[in-house]
Design a protein around this motif. Structure first.
Motif, PDB file in Angstrom:
ATOM      1  N   MET A 291     -54.623 -77.374 -21.864  1.00 42.16           N
ATOM      2  CA  MET A 291     -53.635 -78.419 -21.591  1.00 42.16           C
ATOM      3  C   MET A 291     -52.183 -77.942 -21.721  1.00 42.16           C
ATOM      4  SD  MET A 291     -52.903 -81.568 -20.818  1.00 42.16           S
ATOM      5  CE  MET A 291     -54.427 -82.495 -21.027  1.00 42.16           C
ATOM      6  N   PHE A 292     -51.834 -77.291 -22.819  1.00 39.54           N
ATOM      7  CA  PHE A 292     -50.427 -76.953 -23.065  1.00 39.54           C
ATOM      8  C   PHE A 292     -50.073 -75.500 -22.737  1.00 39.54           C
ATOM      9  CE2 PHE A 292     -51.400 -80.368 -26.245  1.00 39.54           C
ATOM     10  CZ  PHE A 292     -50.729 -81.386 -25.573  1.00 39.54           C
TER      11      PHE A 292
ATOM     12  N   LEU B 128     -47.475 -76.915 -35.190  1.00 38.83           N
ATOM     13  CA  LEU B 128     -47.860 -78.312 -35.023  1.00 38.83           C
ATOM     14  C   LEU B 128     -49.364 -78.419 -34.834  1.00 38.83           C
ATOM     15  CD1 LEU B 128     -45.139 -79.455 -32.439  1.00 38.83           C
ATOM     16  CD2 LEU B 128     -45.005 -79.507 -34.939  1.00 38.83           C
ATOM     17  N   GLU B 129     -49.949 -79.426 -35.441  1.00 38.98           N
ATOM     18  CA  GLU B 129     -51.346 -79.761 -35.197  1.00 38.98           C
ATOM     19  C   GLU B 129     -51.350 -80.986 -34.297  1.00 38.98           C
ATOM     20  OE1 GLU B 129     -54.595 -79.261 -38.301  1.00 38.98           O
ATOM     21  OE2 GLU B 129     -54.450 -81.461 -38.149  1.00 38.98           O
ATOM     22  N   VAL B 130     -51.879 -80.832 -33.109  1.00 39.50           N
ATOM     23  CA  VAL B 130     -51.767 -81.860 -32.071  1.00 39.50           C
ATOM     24  C   VAL B 130     -53.145 -82.366 -31.667  1.00 39.50           C
ATOM     25  CG1 VAL B 130     -50.995 -82.319 -29.709  1.00 39.50           C
ATOM     26  CG2 VAL B 130     -49.618 -80.863 -31.205  1.00 39.50           C
ATOM     27  N   ARG B 131     -53.272 -83.675 -31.551  1.00 41.42           N
ATOM     28  CA  ARG B 131     -54.499 -84.302 -31.053  1.00 41.42           C
ATOM     29  C   ARG B 131     -54.155 -85.185 -29.865  1.00 41.42           C
ATOM     30  NH1 ARG B 131     -58.554 -84.133 -35.216  1.00 41.42           N
ATOM     31  NH2 ARG B 131     -57.669 -83.384 -37.194  1.00 41.42           N
ATOM     32  N   ILE B 132     -55.021 -85.157 -28.859  1.00 43.37           N
ATOM     33  CA  ILE B 132     -54.867 -86.046 -27.701  1.00 43.37           C
ATOM     34  C   ILE B 132     -56.226 -86.664 -27.400  1.00 43.37           C
ATOM     35  CG2 ILE B 132     -52.905 -84.795 -26.720  1.00 43.37           C
ATOM     36  CD1 ILE B 132     -54.803 -83.392 -24.840  1.00 43.37           C
ATOM     37  N   ASP B 133     -56.240 -87.639 -26.480  1.00 43.89           N
ATOM     38  CA  ASP B 133     -57.454 -88.416 -26.214  1.00 43.89           C
ATOM     39  C   ASP B 133     -58.442 -87.717 -25.290  1.00 43.89           C
ATOM     40  OD1 ASP B 133     -56.554 -90.478 -27.825  1.00 43.89           O
ATOM     41  OD2 ASP B 133     -55.465 -91.438 -26.187  1.00 43.89           O
TER      42      ASP B 133
ATOM     43  N   ASP C 153     -61.365 -80.491 -31.859  1.00 42.03           N
ATOM     44  CA  ASP C 153     -60.717 -81.687 -31.300  1.00 42.03           C
ATOM     45  C   ASP C 153     -59.203 -81.653 -31.460  1.00 42.03           C
ATOM     46  OD1 ASP C 153     -60.631 -81.917 -34.022  1.00 42.03           O
ATOM     47  OD2 ASP C 153     -61.039 -84.070 -34.067  1.00 42.03           O
ATOM     48  N   LYS C 154     -58.651 -80.476 -31.758  1.00 42.72           N
ATOM     49  CA  LYS C 154     -57.206 -80.427 -31.957  1.00 42.72           C
ATOM     50  C   LYS C 154     -56.632 -79.098 -31.483  1.00 42.72           C
ATOM     51  CE  LYS C 154     -57.669 -79.086 -36.848  1.00 42.72           C
ATOM     52  NZ  LYS C 154     -59.141 -79.220 -36.921  1.00 42.72           N
ATOM     53  N   TYR C 155     -55.339 -79.135 -31.210  1.00 38.22           N
ATOM     54  CA  TYR C 155     -54.593 -77.954 -30.796  1.00 38.22           C
ATOM     55  C   TYR C 155     -53.721 -77.492 -31.954  1.00 38.22           C
ATOM     56  CZ  TYR C 155     -55.685 -79.710 -26.089  1.00 38.22           C
ATOM     57  OH  TYR C 155     -56.314 -80.172 -24.958  1.00 38.22           O
ATOM     58  N   ARG C 156     -53.586 -76.186 -32.059  1.00 40.63           N
ATOM     59  CA  ARG C 156     -52.631 -75.615 -33.011  1.00 40.63           C
ATOM     60  C   ARG C 156     -51.536 -74.988 -32.168  1.00 40.63           C
ATOM     61  NH1 ARG C 156     -52.907 -74.819 -38.398  1.00 40.63           N
ATOM     62  NH2 ARG C 156     -51.517 -73.256 -39.306  1.00 40.63           N
ATOM     63  N   VAL C 157     -50.343 -75.593 -32.222  1.00 41.82           N
ATOM     64  CA  VAL C 157     -49.261 -75.244 -31.312  1.00 41.82           C
ATOM     65  C   VAL C 157     -48.115 -74.620 -32.101  1.00 41.82           C
ATOM     66  CG1 VAL C 157     -47.721 -76.080 -29.508  1.00 41.82           C
ATOM     67  CG2 VAL C 157     -49.929 -77.193 -29.847  1.00 41.82           C
ATOM     68  N   VAL C 158     -47.745 -73.403 -31.736  1.00 41.62           N
ATOM     69  CA  VAL C 158     -46.644 -72.700 -32.389  1.00 41.62           C
ATOM     70  C   VAL C 158     -45.400 -72.843 -31.515  1.00 41.62           C
ATOM     71  CG1 VAL C 158     -45.836 -70.463 -33.253  1.00 41.62           C
ATOM     72  CG2 VAL C 158     -48.270 -71.063 -33.417  1.00 41.62           C
TER      73      VAL C 158
ATOM     74  N   VAL D 154     -50.544 -71.281 -28.333  1.00 44.09           N
ATOM     75  CA  VAL D 154     -51.386 -72.463 -28.518  1.00 44.09           C
ATOM     76  C   VAL D 154     -52.843 -72.037 -28.593  1.00 44.09           C
ATOM     77  CG1 VAL D 154     -51.512 -72.884 -26.028  1.00 44.09           C
ATOM     78  CG2 VAL D 154     -51.982 -74.751 -27.624  1.00 44.09           C
ATOM     79  N   SER D 155     -53.586 -72.660 -29.483  1.00 42.52           N
ATOM     80  CA  SER D 155     -55.022 -72.420 -29.589  1.00 42.52           C
ATOM     81  C   SER D 155     -55.714 -73.764 -29.775  1.00 42.52           C
ATOM     82  CB  SER D 155     -55.335 -71.479 -30.756  1.00 42.52           C
ATOM     83  OG  SER D 155     -54.690 -71.907 -31.940  1.00 42.52           O
ATOM     84  N   TYR D 156     -56.973 -73.813 -29.422  1.00 44.21           N
ATOM     85  CA  TYR D 156     -57.714 -75.071 -29.434  1.00 44.21           C
ATOM     86  C   TYR D 156     -58.922 -74.937 -30.345  1.00 44.21           C
ATOM     87  CZ  TYR D 156     -60.274 -79.132 -27.602  1.00 44.21           C
ATOM     88  OH  TYR D 156     -60.948 -80.321 -27.469  1.00 44.21           O
TER      89      TYR D 156
END
Length: 312
Positions: free
Chosen positions: A246-247, A235-240, A261-266, A256-258
């Motif tokens: 964070m995760f 998943l490619e995740v963005r938050i404010d 401005d986005k996270y790459r979440v496995v 998870v890697s950052y």
């Protein structure tokens, strides 16, 4: 074609390369990836006949190169020797010689006469963009140009098999791209290439990739097949807010890697992971600021998963 059968090398009590068995078809660009100390360089040196194995053998068949060489190594570990070029990991040419003097020196080692070396060198230097620098001292070349010179010296004997040990390590991105354009051109001309690389974007460019760890090949296939066999979802995740940690620690998240401005979440289960992340954001007072999209895995995802599996 390269056929490796139960090849192994020990240094004292350390098994540098275990019983490696694999085949590299003619015309491939075969990538070798793995962590530092995994055995990549030792394996390549045995394939080139620069290091005698303790067990197993290498067969370099006529199909993987234009011509067979006569002669065998003393331990006869390699059969059907073919003409090959080898480029080591570190720049190993002579800095106080010019580009052309280095080429003449290595051409003489291959017992080529001066006119043959000159003819071949000019063609290769033109292809690599070094022709106008042929009178420059090697010490005065940039990092990318030094690698091109090392490649030129490896090509002067017109090998059918080219073995490259991390040829673009430490080279700037633009020079890396140019180097790979040269490799593709050589491959289109019929050359079989074996290359180790620490860069996963370069692994994507190979026709087949083998992952080696602690002296063993733990996976080998095309990049497309390796990615299709990846056991998780990405998943490619963005938050404010920007909080790289964070995760971390969520049980529904495998890795998870950052990046910027986005996270790459496995994850294993997309709905469960999404609910867990939304719940976490709510607990931290960040509302419903989660924006996500499922993306395809990369070779880096595959590399990390295989490395973690081997550690476990």
């Amino acid at each position: 074609m390269i056929k490796i059968e139960k090849l192994g090398k020990d240094f004292g009590n350390i098994i540098a390369v275990g019983a490696v068995t694999m085949r590299i078809p003619a015309g491939d660009i075969f990538g070798l990836v793995g962590p530092d100390g995994a055995g990549k360089t030792t394996l390549m040196r045995m394939i080139c006949g620069l290091m005698a194995p303790d067990r197993g053998r290498v067969l370099l068949g006529e199909g993987s190169a234009g011509r067979k060489q006569t002669g065998m190594s003393r331990d006869k570990h390699a059969e059907g020797r073919v003409t090959l070029g080898y480029m080591p990991q570190r720049f190993s040419l002579y800095g106080d010689l010019t580009v052309m003097e280095n080429i003449n020196f290595f051409g003489a080692l291959y017992e080529l006469n001066r006119s043959t070396i000159k003819e071949r060198a000019e063609k290769i230097l033109e292809m690599t963009g070094l022709l106008r620098f042929k009178d420059r001292l090697a010490d005065n070349l940039s990092g990318g140009m030094k690698q091109k010179l090392a490649l030129t010296c490896a090509l002067v004997n017109r090998p059918g098999l080219l073995v490259l040990d991390e040829p673009t390590y430490g080279v700037d991105p633009e020079s890396r791209k140019e180097f790979w354009r040269i490799l593709y051109r050589l491959n289109r001309q019929g050359m079989t290439i074996m290359v180790s690389t620490p860069y996963m974007d370069e692994a994507e460019l190979c026709t087949k990739v083998a992952f080696i760890d602690r002296g063993r090949v733990v996976a080998a296939d095309s990049p497309a097949r390796l990615k299709s066999d990846f056991p998780y979802r990405v998943l490619e995740v963005r938050i404010d807010v920007r909080r790289p940690e964070m995760f971390n620690g969520l049980p529904q998240v495998v890795d998870v890697s950052y990046y910027g401005d986005k996270y790459r979440v496995v994850v294993e289960d997309v709905p469960a992971a999404r609910q867990a992340m939304e719940r976490l954001l709510s607990e931290k007072g960040l509302g419903d600021g989660l924006r996500w999209a499922e993306v395809s895995p990369t070779m880096e995802d595959v590399f990390i998963a295989l490395a973690e599996k081997e550690v476990v």
